[in-house]
Motif scaffolding. Structure first.
Motif, mmCIF file in Angstrom:
data_model
loop_
_atom_site.group_PDB
_atom_site.id
_atom_site.type_symbol
_atom_site.label_atom_id
_atom_site.label_comp_id
_atom_site.label_asym_id
_atom_site.label_seq_id
_atom_site.Cartn_x
_atom_site.Cartn_y
_atom_site.Cartn_z
ATOM 1 N N LYS A 89 16.697 3.483 -14.007
ATOM 2 C CA LYS A 89 16.223 4.869 -13.874
ATOM 3 C C LYS A 89 14.813 4.910 -13.305
ATOM 4 O O LYS A 89 14.477 5.776 -12.486
ATOM 5 C CB LYS A 89 16.276 5.567 -15.225
ATOM 6 N N ALA A 90 13.971 3.959 -13.718
ATOM 7 C CA ALA A 90 12.580 3.936 -13.265
ATOM 8 C C ALA A 90 12.445 3.635 -11.776
ATOM 9 O O ALA A 90 11.399 3.902 -11.180
ATOM 10 C CB ALA A 90 11.793 2.901 -14.070
ATOM 11 N N LEU A 91 13.503 3.091 -11.156
ATOM 12 C CA LEU A 91 13.431 2.746 -9.737
ATOM 13 C C LEU A 91 13.496 3.955 -8.818
ATOM 14 O O LEU A 91 13.130 3.867 -7.644
ATOM 15 C CB LEU A 91 14.580 1.780 -9.386
ATOM 16 N N ASP A 92 13.976 5.097 -9.324
ATOM 17 C CA ASP A 92 14.063 6.334 -8.530
ATOM 18 C C ASP A 92 14.796 6.087 -7.205
ATOM 19 O O ASP A 92 14.276 6.382 -6.120
ATOM 20 C CB ASP A 92 12.668 6.910 -8.266
ATOM 21 N N LEU A 93 15.993 5.578 -7.301
ATOM 22 C CA LEU A 93 16.756 5.222 -6.109
ATOM 23 C C LEU A 93 17.344 6.452 -5.425
ATOM 24 O O LEU A 93 17.707 7.440 -6.081
ATOM 25 C CB LEU A 93 17.892 4.265 -6.482
ATOM 26 N N ARG A 195 9.551 -0.584 -0.912
ATOM 27 C CA ARG A 195 8.837 -0.969 -2.132
ATOM 28 C C ARG A 195 9.322 -2.326 -2.647
ATOM 29 O O ARG A 195 10.475 -2.699 -2.442
ATOM 30 C CB ARG A 195 9.052 0.073 -3.236
ATOM 31 N N VAL A 196 8.420 -3.027 -3.306
ATOM 32 C CA VAL A 196 8.735 -4.253 -4.026
ATOM 33 C C VAL A 196 8.551 -3.965 -5.506
ATOM 34 O O VAL A 196 7.536 -3.384 -5.907
ATOM 35 C CB VAL A 196 7.820 -5.408 -3.596
ATOM 36 N N PHE A 246 5.235 -1.936 -9.282
ATOM 37 C CA PHE A 246 5.649 -1.435 -7.965
ATOM 38 C C PHE A 246 4.570 -1.736 -6.927
ATOM 39 O O PHE A 246 3.372 -1.523 -7.173
ATOM 40 C CB PHE A 246 5.854 0.080 -8.019
ATOM 41 N N PHE A 247 5.003 -2.217 -5.765
ATOM 42 C CA PHE A 247 4.102 -2.543 -4.662
ATOM 43 C C PHE A 247 4.667 -1.994 -3.353
ATOM 44 O O PHE A 247 5.882 -1.804 -3.206
ATOM 45 C CB PHE A 247 3.917 -4.054 -4.537
ATOM 46 N N GLY A 248 3.767 -1.754 -2.404
ATOM 47 C CA GLY A 248 4.166 -1.322 -1.082
ATOM 48 C C GLY A 248 3.378 -2.052 -0.030
ATOM 49 O O GLY A 248 2.413 -2.768 -0.335
ATOM 50 N N LYS A 249 3.781 -1.882 1.234
ATOM 51 C CA LYS A 249 3.051 -2.500 2.324
ATOM 52 C C LYS A 249 1.692 -1.830 2.502
ATOM 53 O O LYS A 249 1.559 -0.619 2.299
ATOM 54 C CB LYS A 249 3.848 -2.384 3.628
#
Length: 251
Positions: A89-93, A195-196, A246-249
């Motif tokens: 759920k936390a991934l907000d897919l 996202r990673v 959570f990480f992004g470019k």
């Protein structure tokens, strides 16, 4: 929780005790003397009981849990201990997302995510062909059309550049033999807004009954992701024992 498909592939022969031994217990400290590799990114020392003797940014890399520990991944108590549905759920897919489940193991998360991305797909990536064989058997039995297996290596996940919306690593990153090379390749596989997500047992908490090398602090994870050009976005602490980072470019 439906465990119907486990009967053929994940009987007692998959040895829950092996997985349990790999992840629970104590950890010995390695000697202070070091030998620096030619790469200079990694240092080699005498291994501790639960590590491989290879150090990255001050952290000893943990031993990999082999396919004989697959029963640990599918243990019935995992729902109670880790709250996997809360993680998903936390991934907000989005329905169209392409998700790479890196270190997919038995596909525990791959199959739970697949129904949430009906117009997308899940790429179940692992370096162990035995794990991928389990996933493929389950995929055929459950007739899941949007889960694909990908054989990676210790340095690359074998994903196309700019092809994924999210890379998920659940209790896997700390075992990567070449973490810098793997994360650089994963970053290249991300779409511009991809996202990673790393899920790791909290290394800050000594009361969590997991071997120290199989836990990571938030500070350590953020430092290692910054080294490959990934920017920290947020940390969710909604799970009983694990960080969700959570990480992004970088722009």
């Amino acid at each position: 929780m439906n465990h119907r498909w486990q009967s053929r592939w994940l009987n007692g022969a998959l040895i829950l005790l092996i997985g349990f031994t790999v992840l629970l217990g104590g950890c010995q400290t390695s000697p202070a003397t070091t030998t620096t590799s030619a790469d200079a990114v990694y240092q080699q020392r005498s291994p501790s009981r639960d590590g491989i003797g290879k150090f990255y940014m001050g952290r000893e890399i943990a031993q990999v849990m082999g396919h004989l520990g697959a029963g640990w991944l599918e243990r019935p108590s995992r729902e109670r201990e880790e709250k996997p549905q809360a993680l998903i759920k936390a991934l907000d897919l989005k329905p169209t997302d392409v998700v790479a489940d890196i270190g997919a193991g038995t596909g525990y998360f791959s199959f739970r995510i697949s129904s949430l991305v009906p117009q997308g797909k899940v790429l179940a990536v692992d370096v162990q062909p035995e794990m991928l064989a389990i996933i493929e058997a389950i995929r055929q039995e459950k007739k899941v059309g949007n889960v694909e297996t990908v054989l990676g290596s210790t340095t690359i996940p074998n994903l196309k550049a700019g092809s994924i919306d999210l890379a998920l690593m659940v209790d896997a990153y700390h075992e990567f033999d070449h973490p810098r090379e793997m994360m650089q390749a994963i970053a290249q596989a991300l779409k511009p807004d991809g996202r990673v997500v790393l899920v790791e047992y909290r290394g800050e908490n000594p009361l969590i009954p997991i071997k120290p090398l199989h836990k990571m602090t938030q500070r350590q994870v953020r430092s290692e992701m910054a080294a490959v050009g990934l920017t920290w976005l947020e940390t969710k602490e909604t799970l009983p024992q694990q960080h969700i980072l959570f990480f992004g470019k970088q722009a």
